[in-house]
Design a protein around this motif. Structure first.
Motif: not given
Length: 324
Positions: A292-309
């Motif tokens: 069972t690999p469990v991902l821990a998602l780290l912040p990226t430039p693409e996510l910054a300010g991108g909101g829910a979408a």
């Protein structure tokens, strides 16, 4: 996936859980450090997405009494029958002693004793006895779960790994590279066939390697200087790579410690690249024996300010189907 995700309020996680299920994720696993507690995000998932499997990775054995831990686990197992796994672990002196005012003493024995208490307690049995680190008198759950949850043990080095293989239903690994897995699994010989091997894997899905490495450098210098993790990586043979970081940290040079972490080690411990590249790297853990690999998602430039979408797009890209 590790939940909760990013800065999305818990009240708005219904959409996050729906996106995870839609992308093909099977499980959500919580952590417990200084954000949410381990159980609340999973209780919401149990109500909002009744097909997702739930797990704690991990609940510390020091910060709740044995009876309260059993009650919390039983309540979630009742809310999600057959879909919940309880992961427990020793945690660290900072979380236990400095943040919760509880002595952090004899972590191996405390973890072993809580494990030995939980197994019969979650079956609805009356537990009455003296353990090495605490005593329980006539405890019995008023609402024992119809399906007792499996109890998984967070483990790093041989002693705890062998305890997990002998007495737990699985183990939870953390902060290891894919090529470390065989060394760790060698200590789990003799475990039953249905023994579950979980690994939390840090993933930063971005093509900006400088961003991912800067974030990884900070994380590694913060986490792998904790005594238990430092000892784990010494056991893995990383003194040559991490010795400069440990020495700088011990001297109080936090910036120097972060700068001393080599890029090639960051790339092995914090996966980055496109979603396709990240999924291929996660596959290496599975091929090495992680169930069972469990991902821990780290912040990226693409996510910054991108909101829910932006978050939904990232989830879809990382999902088992890769959005296809």
């Amino acid at each position: 996936m590790t939940v909760p995700l990013g800065e999305v309020p818990l009240a708005d996680h219904a959409g996050v859980y729906a996106a995870l299920a839609g992308a093909g994720f099977t499980d959500v696993w919580s952590a417990e450090v200084a954000g949410t507690d381990a159980f609340t995000p999973l209780a919401l998932a149990a109500a909002w997405q009744p097909d997702l499997r739930l797990g704690t990775a991990v609940t510390p054995v020091f910060t709740r009494g044995p009876g309260l831990l059993a009650m919390s686990a039983a309540a979630l197992a009742e809310a999600a029958p057959g879909r919940f796994a309880l992961g427990i672990g020793a945690s660290s002196p900072v979380l236990v002693r400095d943040w919760n005012g509880t002595p952090f003493s004899e972590p191996f024995r405390r973890t072993r004793d809580v494990l030995r208490f939980l197994k019969p307690a979650l079956r609805g049995e009356t537990v009455d006895g003296e353990y090495d680190t605490f005593t329980v008198r006539r405890f019995r759950l008023e609402r024992p779960p119809a399906v007792p949850p499996p109890v998984l043990l967070a483990a790093l080095r041989p002693g705890m790994l062998r305890l997990a293989a002998a007495e737990a239903d699985g183990t939870i690994l953390n902060w290891l590279a894919a090529d470390d897995v065989p060394r760790v699994l060698a200590e789990l010989s003799g475990h039953p066939d249905d023994f579950e091997i979980v690994a939390r894997i840090f993933v930063c899905p971005t093509g900006d390697a400088a961003h991912a490495r800067a974030l990884g450098r900070r994380l590694i210098s913060s986490y792998l200087t904790v005594p238990a993790y430092a000892a784990f990586h010494r056991w893995l043979g990383r003194e040559p790579q991490l010795g400069p970081m440990w020495r700088a940290w011990a001297a109080g040079d936090r910036r120097g410690a972060a700068a001393a972490v080599p890029d090639d080690l960051i790339d092995r411990l914090v996966l980055h690249g496109s979603p396709d590249e990240c999924r291929a790297q996660v596959r290496r853990y599975v091929d090495a024996g992680v169930r069972t690999p469990v991902l821990a998602l780290l912040p990226t430039p693409e996510l910054a300010g991108g909101g829910a979408a932006a978050l939904a797009e990232t989830i879809t890209g990382l999902g088992p189907g890769g959005g296809r």
